[in-house]
Design a protein around this motif. Structure first.
Motif, PDB file in Angstrom:
ATOM      1  N   GLU A 142      15.809  68.465  27.730  1.00 22.31           N
ATOM      2  CA  GLU A 142      14.407  68.565  28.278  1.00 22.31           C
ATOM      3  C   GLU A 142      14.250  70.101  28.192  1.00 22.31           C
ATOM      4  OE1 GLU A 142      13.487  66.754  31.763  1.00 22.31           O
ATOM      5  OE2 GLU A 142      14.290  64.857  31.183  1.00 22.31           O
ATOM      6  N   ALA A 143      12.757  70.626  27.996  1.00 25.74           N
ATOM      7  CA  ALA A 143      12.629  71.996  28.088  1.00 25.74           C
ATOM      8  C   ALA A 143      12.054  72.205  29.851  1.00 25.74           C
ATOM      9  CB  ALA A 143      11.473  72.510  27.438  1.00 25.74           C
ATOM     10  N   THR A 144      12.562  73.114  30.523  1.00 26.74           N
ATOM     11  CA  THR A 144      12.128  73.165  31.843  1.00 26.74           C
ATOM     12  C   THR A 144      12.224  74.792  32.119  1.00 26.74           C
ATOM     13  OG1 THR A 144      12.413  72.611  33.973  1.00 26.74           O
ATOM     14  CG2 THR A 144      14.240  73.017  32.862  1.00 26.74           C
ATOM     15  N   LEU A 145      11.762  75.116  33.456  1.00 26.44           N
ATOM     16  CA  LEU A 145      11.890  76.449  33.906  1.00 26.44           C
ATOM     17  C   LEU A 145      12.802  76.450  35.240  1.00 26.44           C
ATOM     18  CD1 LEU A 145       8.210  77.902  33.772  1.00 26.44           C
ATOM     19  CD2 LEU A 145       9.806  78.427  32.464  1.00 26.44           C
ATOM     20  N   PRO A 146      13.614  77.589  35.374  1.00 28.10           N
ATOM     21  CA  PRO A 146      14.468  77.826  36.496  1.00 28.10           C
ATOM     22  C   PRO A 146      14.035  77.876  37.671  1.00 28.10           C
ATOM     23  CG  PRO A 146      14.536  79.659  35.151  1.00 28.10           C
ATOM     24  CD  PRO A 146      13.496  78.828  34.264  1.00 28.10           C
ATOM     25  N   THR A 147      14.840  77.590  38.827  1.00 28.29           N
ATOM     26  CA  THR A 147      14.067  77.650  40.105  1.00 28.29           C
ATOM     27  C   THR A 147      14.388  79.351  40.557  1.00 28.29           C
ATOM     28  OG1 THR A 147      16.271  77.393  41.247  1.00 28.29           O
ATOM     29  CG2 THR A 147      14.656  75.495  40.666  1.00 28.29           C
ATOM     30  N   PHE A 152      21.295  83.457  36.583  1.00 28.91           N
ATOM     31  CA  PHE A 152      21.312  83.763  35.047  1.00 28.91           C
ATOM     32  C   PHE A 152      20.875  85.319  35.009  1.00 28.91           C
ATOM     33  CE2 PHE A 152      20.292  79.240  34.270  1.00 28.91           C
ATOM     34  CZ  PHE A 152      21.536  78.867  34.086  1.00 28.91           C
ATOM     35  N   ASP A 153      20.592  85.989  36.002  1.00 30.45           N
ATOM     36  CA  ASP A 153      20.014  87.102  35.971  1.00 30.45           C
ATOM     37  C   ASP A 153      18.690  87.585  35.314  1.00 30.45           C
ATOM     38  OD1 ASP A 153      20.351  90.199  36.702  1.00 30.45           O
ATOM     39  OD2 ASP A 153      21.311  90.708  34.869  1.00 30.45           O
ATOM     40  N   CYS A 213      14.462  77.116  29.954  1.00 29.36           N
ATOM     41  CA  CYS A 213      15.836  76.625  29.886  1.00 29.36           C
ATOM     42  C   CYS A 213      15.935  75.182  29.426  1.00 29.36           C
ATOM     43  CB  CYS A 213      16.363  76.823  31.251  1.00 29.36           C
ATOM     44  SG  CYS A 213      16.740  78.565  31.877  1.00 29.36           S
ATOM     45  N   LEU A 214      17.001  74.752  28.996  1.00 26.07           N
ATOM     46  CA  LEU A 214      17.102  73.544  28.408  1.00 26.07           C
ATOM     47  C   LEU A 214      17.839  72.680  29.546  1.00 26.07           C
ATOM     48  CD1 LEU A 214      18.661  74.047  25.161  1.00 26.07           C
ATOM     49  CD2 LEU A 214      16.338  73.642  25.828  1.00 26.07           C
ATOM     50  N   LEU A 215      17.331  71.543  30.051  1.00 26.24           N
ATOM     51  CA  LEU A 215      17.876  70.507  30.855  1.00 26.24           C
ATOM     52  C   LEU A 215      18.466  69.557  30.312  1.00 26.24           C
ATOM     53  CD1 LEU A 215      18.573  69.677  33.923  1.00 26.24           C
ATOM     54  CD2 LEU A 215      16.289  68.595  34.010  1.00 26.24           C
ATOM     55  N   ILE A 216      19.911  69.368  30.076  1.00 27.36           N
ATOM     56  CA  ILE A 216      20.397  68.358  29.697  1.00 27.36           C
ATOM     57  C   ILE A 216      21.026  67.409  30.791  1.00 27.36           C
ATOM     58  CG2 ILE A 216      22.453  67.820  28.093  1.00 27.36           C
ATOM     59  CD1 ILE A 216      22.156  70.503  26.859  1.00 27.36           C
ATOM     60  N   LYS A 217      20.694  66.146  30.352  1.00 26.20           N
ATOM     61  CA  LYS A 217      21.200  64.964  31.339  1.00 26.20           C
ATOM     62  C   LYS A 217      22.050  64.175  30.533  1.00 26.20           C
ATOM     63  CE  LYS A 217      16.825  64.947  33.983  1.00 26.20           C
ATOM     64  NZ  LYS A 217      15.683  64.216  34.533  1.00 26.20           N
ATOM     65  N   ARG A 218      23.137  63.710  31.054  1.00 28.27           N
ATOM     66  CA  ARG A 218      24.361  63.117  30.302  1.00 28.27           C
ATOM     67  C   ARG A 218      24.870  61.994  31.224  1.00 28.27           C
ATOM     68  NH1 ARG A 218      29.428  66.455  27.964  1.00 28.27           N
ATOM     69  NH2 ARG A 218      27.849  67.357  26.116  1.00 28.27           N
ATOM     70  N   HIS A 219      24.985  60.979  30.453  1.00 30.40           N
ATOM     71  CA  HIS A 219      25.599  59.888  30.946  1.00 30.40           C
ATOM     72  C   HIS A 219      26.911  59.461  30.139  1.00 30.40           C
ATOM     73  CE1 HIS A 219      21.345  59.340  31.846  1.00 30.40           C
ATOM     74  NE2 HIS A 219      21.677  58.390  32.869  1.00 30.40           N
ATOM     75  N   SER A 220      28.263  59.553  30.784  1.00 36.52           N
ATOM     76  CA  SER A 220      29.521  59.547  29.982  1.00 36.52           C
ATOM     77  C   SER A 220      30.198  58.244  30.311  1.00 36.52           C
ATOM     78  CB  SER A 220      30.241  60.685  30.240  1.00 36.52           C
ATOM     79  OG  SER A 220      29.393  61.885  29.810  1.00 36.52           O
ATOM     80  N   PHE A 221      30.815  57.776  29.427  1.00 32.98           N
ATOM     81  CA  PHE A 221      31.536  56.435  29.377  1.00 32.98           C
ATOM     82  C   PHE A 221      32.761  56.237  28.808  1.00 32.98           C
ATOM     83  CE2 PHE A 221      26.924  55.890  28.905  1.00 32.98           C
ATOM     84  CZ  PHE A 221      26.513  55.021  29.894  1.00 32.98           C
ATOM     85  N   THR A 222      33.557  55.393  29.397  1.00 31.37           N
ATOM     86  CA  THR A 222      35.087  55.247  28.687  1.00 31.37           C
ATOM     87  C   THR A 222      34.844  54.456  27.484  1.00 31.37           C
ATOM     88  OG1 THR A 222      35.480  53.307  29.961  1.00 31.37           O
ATOM     89  CG2 THR A 222      35.899  55.376  30.889  1.00 31.37           C
ATOM     90  N   ASP A 223      35.788  54.024  26.860  1.00 29.98           N
ATOM     91  CA  ASP A 223      35.992  52.982  25.706  1.00 29.98           C
ATOM     92  C   ASP A 223      35.414  51.795  25.749  1.00 29.98           C
ATOM     93  OD1 ASP A 223      38.148  52.542  26.995  1.00 29.98           O
ATOM     94  OD2 ASP A 223      39.657  52.708  25.113  1.00 29.98           O
ATOM     95  N   PHE A 243      20.728  74.716  31.114  1.00 29.03           N
ATOM     96  CA  PHE A 243      21.443  75.642  30.190  1.00 29.03           C
ATOM     97  C   PHE A 243      20.551  76.681  29.647  1.00 29.03           C
ATOM     98  CE2 PHE A 243      24.069  72.211  29.828  1.00 29.03           C
ATOM     99  CZ  PHE A 243      25.241  72.549  29.484  1.00 29.03           C
ATOM    100  N   ARG A 244      20.788  78.048  29.808  1.00 31.56           N
ATOM    101  CA  ARG A 244      19.666  79.313  29.444  1.00 31.56           C
ATOM    102  C   ARG A 244      19.249  79.152  28.104  1.00 31.56           C
ATOM    103  NH1 ARG A 244      22.539  84.561  31.147  1.00 31.56           N
ATOM    104  NH2 ARG A 244      20.811  85.340  29.927  1.00 31.56           N
ATOM    105  N   GLY A 245      17.989  79.088  27.984  1.00 33.69           N
ATOM    106  CA  GLY A 245      17.366  78.974  26.633  1.00 33.69           C
ATOM    107  C   GLY A 245      17.685  80.252  25.715  1.00 33.69           C
ATOM    108  N   ASP A 246      17.726  81.274  26.272  1.00 32.94           N
ATOM    109  CA  ASP A 246      18.052  82.414  25.414  1.00 32.94           C
ATOM    110  C   ASP A 246      19.475  82.649  24.760  1.00 32.94           C
ATOM    111  OD1 ASP A 246      19.264  82.996  27.996  1.00 32.94           O
ATOM    112  OD2 ASP A 246      18.854  85.072  27.904  1.00 32.94           O
ATOM    113  N   MET A 247      20.172  81.490  25.145  1.00 34.21           N
ATOM    114  CA  MET A 247      21.596  81.673  24.619  1.00 34.21           C
ATOM    115  C   MET A 247      22.060  80.619  23.909  1.00 34.21           C
ATOM    116  SD  MET A 247      23.909  83.879  27.338  1.00 34.21           S
ATOM    117  CE  MET A 247      25.271  84.177  26.379  1.00 34.21           C
ATOM    118  N   TYR A 248      21.355  79.585  24.047  1.00 32.35           N
ATOM    119  CA  TYR A 248      21.527  78.167  23.503  1.00 32.35           C
ATOM    120  C   TYR A 248      20.802  77.829  22.354  1.00 32.35           C
ATOM    121  CZ  TYR A 248      25.649  76.758  26.224  1.00 32.35           C
ATOM    122  OH  TYR A 248      26.743  76.392  26.679  1.00 32.35           O
TER     123      TYR A 248
END
Length: 276
Positions: free
Chosen positions: A221-226, A233-234, A241-251, A263-268
């Motif tokens: 998702e696109a969002t603004l930082p607090t 991030f200076d 910025c990019l807000l990435i939400k991840r659900h991770s699983f085993t096999d 994640f900062r949008g100017d670098m990703y």
């Protein structure tokens, strides 16, 4: 020998505190001579100025350290309103391309090199940075055993299930790249409660617990930082910025991790390969 001030509308200054290098108009064309405003297009004037200055910065025509004219001066020279220049400069500042120098004008900032990670397979931040040729590191700002009803429901666990909450600032070549808040299922991997997580959590899981994360569900998702994230991030002011939400699983589809990473949008710039 005393330094001379440039007679042109902008000058090149070095980042070395001991020297200031001024360029005469003959050394570099003026900003006004590089801008071309059109009246045969529906694009607003402020956007034309924004996009043209943006392109000049990216091309190197306006390198880091160049000082752009103050709003009033540039407005008078271009024959537009000061509000038009304010809007153009504001858009450039939001992308962290300019820094205000008060009445002196605006300074072109160093633009960080973008990274272009692929999204073809599941990998942690540490592995991703190494693949991109950067040195990864992390700073843990919060580590706690918690009970959280809303997060437990994401895992499909009872509201009183123990979770490990881990908040980290992730760096690539010592530049803050992301702020991640992650929760881990301690019912499935209790070893995480006391484990050494200063490095890669994914590596710890595989080596110390045998739990390998092999798949994930992810949204971006696109969002603004607090205000605090701007400080991390200076950023002078909030930048996309990019807000990435991840659900991770085993096999076996046991959910081990839920993470929200900013994640900062100017670098990703994420890369996808799509096939029919």
């Amino acid at each position: 020998m005393a330094n001379r001030k440039s007679a042109g509308p902008f000058r090149q200054v070095s980042t070395d505190d001991s020297t200031v290098v001024s360029l005469r108009p003959l050394d570099r064309p003026s900003l006004m001579s590089l801008l071309r405003l059109r009246n045969d297009t529906a694009m607003p004037l402020y956007q034309q100025i924004d996009e043209q200055i943006h392109a000049l910065i990216l091309s190197g025509a306006l390198p880091m350290g160049s000082v752009l004219p103050a709003e009033r001066q540039l407005a008078e020279n271009l024959g537009v309103s000061r509000v038009t220049i304010q809007r153009a400069y504001a858009a450039l500042r939001q992308r962290n391309l300019l820094a205000s120098q008060g009445r002196k004008g605006f300074l072109v900032r160093a633009r960080p090199h973008q990274v272009h990670p692929g999204m073809d397979r599941l990998k942690g931040f540490t592995e991703e940075m190494r693949e991109l040729g950067k040195v990864p590191s992390s700073r843990i700002v919060e580590r706690a055993l918690v009970e959280d009803r809303s997060i437990s429901s994401i895992f499909g666990l009872p509201s009183t299930a123990p979770l490990l909450k881990l908040t980290r600032i992730r760096y690539g070549d010592e530049v803050a790249m992301s702020r991640e808040v992650a929760w881990y299922n301690l019912k499935a991997v209790p070893e995480l409660a006391e484990g050494d997580l200063t490095g890669s959590v994914y590596a710890f899981l595989a080596e110390q617990t045998g739990a390998r994360l092999v798949s994930c569900d992810q949204t971006i998702e696109a969002t603004l930082p607090t205000a605090e994230e701007c400080r991390i991030f200076d950023f002078d002011e909030p930048s996309p910025c990019l807000l990435i939400k991840r659900h991770s699983f085993t096999d076996t589809r046991v959910m081990i991790e839920y993470v929200e990473g900013l994640f900062r949008g100017d670098m990703y710039s994420y890369r996808l390969t799509l096939r029919t």
